[in-house]
Design an enzyme around this catalytic site. Structure first.
Site: not given
Length: 459
Positions: A250, A283, A315, A348, A375
């Site tokens: 597994r 992410k 960002k 960004e 973006d």
């Protein structure tokens, strides 16, 4: 107080049974040599594992096999402790100069048990000061290794295997089902079967897991990482102890199914996005950052930054706190120059005006900027299509001065149209946070497994 303590030590040494180790302490007063106290297990700093006196307790080269020397007290009038005129003066102890110290409790060998607990009672101040070993220029063999991806992955695999086995000391002792049904000497052979079309990934990782559970297992692969397999294809075998195979099953499949799903989607998006390159984002699944990024590479994509340390990424929140794009970029340039760092820098942008601000700053100042992120300039339409006109205008405005990266609303259906705008990179969080695992099984009875798979349209 000190004299009373010395007296009690001498009395204990004289009332103790003779040491089984030959020593010259019998011919000298106890208060001049202190070897009588060193020969007592309950007075030495560490008792031997077998509750016996340390075999090197009488060795002059062992710096920690007995209490430290103290100034000799005044000679007692008692005949038991009176020093004879022929007794030699006490010698000063010296540290061993040989390369291999004596095998004793203070210097445990490679095969020695764990250090014994310290002696009972409260040690003196001078004794506590000597507990810390002297520092040397010789590097310690127990120093931690640098954090590399290989070490991080191996640590993750160890935790995962132990998590499945539960709170048991041995790797194979936690599978109560195997203990109840399979004798320990039974061997078996299991086969990897793909139950869907896709790109295989995680073969190298599976080898690590099998080796960690049972190094005697023999694994044979018919395909390599990155190869495409069809439903029902048998692409590997493992032979050895049946218990070990089932214990590792597994854990291996969990990693391989997720990695193969990421590699399959990455391969499809990379083919559709050409000539742009596909990137993943941060992410990723918690604890699986390196594994997810590894799967993206296997599928034909490229890695974005590994973490917060290897790339400066300005960002929207950084821009908001800094008071604008120009201020944020100026602060980054000053920081990199001050710290003498050579890192790639990405900023960004969300509008055409922000793109113009970046280009204006770069034209007027010396900057470390290497890439501009565009973006959410891909606008979804009600009919399911996307409008990429804003993205195309931004790419034309930059005109190759910097690398460009499109982000937002990137799916397998929209990536082709986004790639046609001329962007350098296309980043997609869906590669790792919304991936569908590729169905793979590991079966000992291969024929029966294939029959069931055909019946359920999975082989």
């Amino acid at each position: 107080m000190k004299k009373a303590r010395r007296k009690s030590l001498v009395q204990l040494s004289l009332s103790a049974p003779p040491s089984p180790i030959p020593s010259t302490a019998a011919t000298r007063p106890a208060h001049t040599t202190k070897k009588a106290a060193a020969s007592l297990p309950h007075l030495s700093r560490r008792a031997c594992p077998n509750s016996q006196p340390c075999p090197a307790a009488g060795c002059e080269r062992c710096p920690r096999s007995r209490p430290p020397q103290r100034p000799a007290p005044p000679a007692s009038s008692s005949p038991a402790t009176a020093a004879s005129p022929s007794s030699p003066p006490p010698r000063r102890r010296a540290l061993a100069t040989t390369s291999s110290p004596p095998t004793c409790c203070a210097f445990p060998s490679a095969t020695a048990p764990l250090p014994c607990p310290p002696r009972r009672g409260r040690p003196s101040r001078r004794w506590r000061r000597r507990r810390t070993p002297p520092t040397t220029s010789r590097p310690s063999s127990r120093s931690p290794s640098p954090r590399t991806p290989e070490i991080e992955i191996m640590g993750m695999l160890t935790k995962e295997v132990k998590c499945h086995l539960g709170p048991f000391s041995k790797l194979q002792s936690g599978d109560v089902s195997c203990l109840a049904t399979i004798p320990s000497d039974v061997e078996a052979e299991a086969t990897f079967i793909a139950k869907a079309d896709g790109v295989i990934a995680g073969i190298s990782l599976a080898d690590m897991i099998f080796n960690q559970v049972d190094p005697s297992l023999k694994v044979q692969w018919f395909e390599s990482d990155g190869n495409f397999v069809h439903k029902g294809f048998q692409f590997g075998k493992v032979h050895g102890c049946a218990r070990s195979i089932i214990v590792a099953e597994r854990v291996v499949l969990n990693f391989m199914q997720r990695m193969s799903g990421i590699a399959t989607l990455t391969k499809a998006m990379s083919d559709a996005a050409r000539p742009a390159c596909i990137l993943e984002t941060r992410k990723t699944a918690p604890g699986l950052r390196l594994v997810d990024k590894w799967a993206v590479l296997i599928g034909g994509g490229k890695n974005h930054r590994l973490g917060l340390f290897d790339m400066v990424m300005i960002k929207d929140n950084h821009i908001s706190v800094a008071g604008g794009i120009a201020n944020a970029m100026r602060s980054v340039d000053q920081f990199l120059e001050k710290e003498k760092l050579a890192l790639p820098v990405e900023v960004e942008t969300r509008t055409i005006e922000e793109v113009k601000d970046v280009l204006k700053y770069a034209a007027e100042n010396k900057t470390s900027l290497t890439r501009i992120m565009l973006d959410n300039m891909v606008v979804p339409l009600p009919n399911g299509d996307v409008d990429v006109s804003m993205l195309k205008d931004a790419v034309q405005l930059i005109n190759g001065k910097f690398e460009t990266e499109a982000s937002g609303n990137v799916t397998i259906d929209t990536v082709k149209k986004i790639g046609e705008t001329g962007v350098t990179y296309i980043s997609s969080g869906a590669l790792t946070h919304s991936v569908k695992a590729l169905d793979i099984s590991l079966k000992i009875d291969t024929e029966l497994a294939l029959q069931v798979g055909r019946r359920t349209n999975r082989a």
